[in-house]
Design an enzyme around this catalytic site. Structure first.
Site, PDB file in Angstrom:
ATOM      1  N   GLU A  98       6.895 -18.981  19.047  1.00  0.00           N
ATOM      2  CA  GLU A  98       8.022 -19.294  20.401  1.00  0.00           C
ATOM      3  C   GLU A  98       8.595 -20.933  19.992  1.00  0.00           C
ATOM      4  OE1 GLU A  98      10.079 -18.036  22.651  1.00  0.00           O
ATOM      5  OE2 GLU A  98       9.307 -16.080  22.219  1.00  0.00           O
ATOM      6  N   SER A  99       8.022 -22.358  19.689  1.00  0.00           N
ATOM      7  CA  SER A  99       8.313 -23.086  19.538  1.00  0.00           C
ATOM      8  C   SER A  99       7.830 -23.959  18.907  1.00  0.00           C
ATOM      9  CB  SER A  99       7.382 -23.844  21.173  1.00  0.00           C
ATOM     10  OG  SER A  99       5.923 -23.492  21.196  1.00  0.00           O
TER      11      SER A  99
END
Length: 248
Positions: A98-99
């Site tokens: 995700e990040s």
């Protein structure tokens, strides 16, 4: 030419003047101040920054080293995993996808923080505050991880542990999975996301429950037998020495 196009063209011109170094590759965020001056950063310093360029080199055959969580991030993931009964390995894999373990990450669609929560999802899972306070809380590591972990836990329950559907729903939304007939939606990004995590994530095996021996039985022998280790049982039994009866 519109003001936005002029600003973007100016930003591009500034970037072209920057020295290019593969070792310093990364995402580029831009913010325009009241005077129209562009300010660049490798991360979204605050809500005014918007993603200008996404660094895709990490996806090009693994040329760059995979991101690793800091000790603080790892501990936050471990605490949430224990608190909500979600495998740490799954949280680690989702946060990485995700990040890239960037607590300040903000996607073009507005997902925020380590677990890339959309504001509606964050409110649904109890992140408090309104306006500026809510935005600050959403970026706080523990709150972001806790809400994301509870969301994953609920998705695991909803899809009966079907990891592909869980990941697809986390990425594209539960509605998208439902519209696809409870299958992974036919979105290239979502398919790549699901494949990337499932290729690298190994679910933690469920530990066998301890066996309580009945009174009068040999505890070691009963445990080995319960585990189905026939060879180990034979080695265990071979370890005993038969003592011949004493002559009278």
């Amino acid at each position: 030419m519109s003001i936005l196009l002029a600003r973007t063209a100016g930003a591009l011109a500034c970037l072209l003047l920057l020295p290019i170094s593969s070792s310093r590759a990364g995402d580029v965020y831009v913010m325009y101040d009241e005077a129209g001056m562009a300010h660049f950063s490798a991360r979204a310093v605050d809500a005014r920054y918007r993603l200008l360029f996404r660094d895709l080199s990490a996806r090009a055959g693994g040329a760059r080293r995979a991101a690793q969580p800091t000790a603080e991030i790892r501990q936050a993931l471990e605490r949430a995993a224990q608190r909500h009964g979600v495998d740490y390995g799954l949280l680690h894999a989702v946060a990485e996808a995700e990040s890239g373990f960037d607590v300040d990450a903000v996607s073009p669609k507005g997902a925020v923080g380590l677990m890339q929560l959309m504001p509606d999802t964050a409110r649904r899972y109890g992140i408090p505050g309104t306006d500026a306070v809510f935005a600050q809380n959403l970026r706080k590591l523990d709150m972001n991880v806790d809400a994301g972990t509870r969301y994953l836990r609920d998705l695991l329950a909803r899809y009966d542990g079907d990891l592909a559907l869980v990941l697809a729903a986390y990425n594209a939304g539960e509605g998208a999975v439902q519209r696809a007939g409870n299958r992974v939606p036919n979105y290239a990004e979502t398919k790549q996301y699901v494949r990337k995590i499932m290729d690298g994530y190994q679910p933690k095996p469920v530990a066998a429950l301890p066996v309580t021996a009945d009174p009068g039985t040999t505890t070691g022998l009963s445990v080995w037998t319960a585990q189905g280790e026939a060879q180990a049982v034979q080695r265990f039994e071979a370890g005993f020495v038969t003592v011949p009866p004493r002559r009278r």
